[in-house]
Design a protein around this motif. Structure first.
Motif: not given
Length: 194
Positions: A64, A67-68, A71, A145-148, A157, A159
């Motif tokens: 995450g 990826k964040a 982004r 900026l990223h959620h899982t 979800k 962050d």
């Protein structure tokens, strides 16, 4: 509450929680190996379970984080964190409370007892360091900026910051369990009258 304040508190929570867990490694070896009357885990098994769970959470958190950060570099405008941003909600806070909901633990989070406690302790300390490094990489809200998806307690979800908080709350849940084991171990046994 500002993001800076939220992140300072998250860092403190991780350090404080994992320090309390770390202190358990210094307890009496007989206490660490004591099996509760319920047949539950020993304290040493609980400690191993915490590090196993942290391991798998940190895999998700690391991905995450990557990826964040990607982004963030793709943003065409400065990152703006809503003033209403919060780290937690009641369902997330419930993670720290034993017996609030049924928890289906994955098999790979089951302690084996094969790892020496000194190695489990080293792993815990390395995991705290890993958490703090992640926070340093995400100082300006990048973690939002990223959620899982997190299925536990139907959290949905989360962050990256919330995943880190989940890690601390999960450890707090087991601190309660460790305290119960300690209380049972030190409680005077009741003699049966015949």
């Amino acid at each position: 509450m500002t993001l800076e304040y939220i992140l300072i508190n998250l860092k403190r929570e991780l350090i404080r929680t994992l320090a309390v867990v770390d202190e358990w490694f210094d307890r009496d070896p007989a206490l660490l190996q004591y099996r509760p009357a319920s047949g539950g885990w020993t304290a040493s098994e609980v400690l191993e379970h915490i590090t196993l769970t942290n391991h798998y959470l940190l895999i998700v958190i690391e991905k995450g984080t990557e990826k964040a950060l990607r982004r963030k570099h793709e943003l065409t405008e400065p990152l703006a964190i809503p003033a209403s941003y919060t780290l937690s909600n009641q369902a997330l806070l419930d993670i720290a409370q034993p017996d609030v909901f049924a928890w289906q633990r994955p098999e790979h989070h089951q302690p084996t007892g094969e790892k020496p406690l000194c190695e489990v302790r080293r792993t815990l300390r390395d995991q705290l360091e890993q958490c703090l490094i992640i926070l340093e990489l995400l100082p300006d809200g990048e973690g939002t900026l990223h959620h899982t998806t997190m299925s536990v307690n139907n959290l949905g979800k989360l962050d990256v910051y919330q995943y880190l908080y989940f890690l601390a709350l999960h450890a707090q849940r087991h601190i309660h369990q460790l305290k119960r084991i300690g209380q049972e171990y030190t409680a005077p046994s009741v003699a049966c009258d015949a």
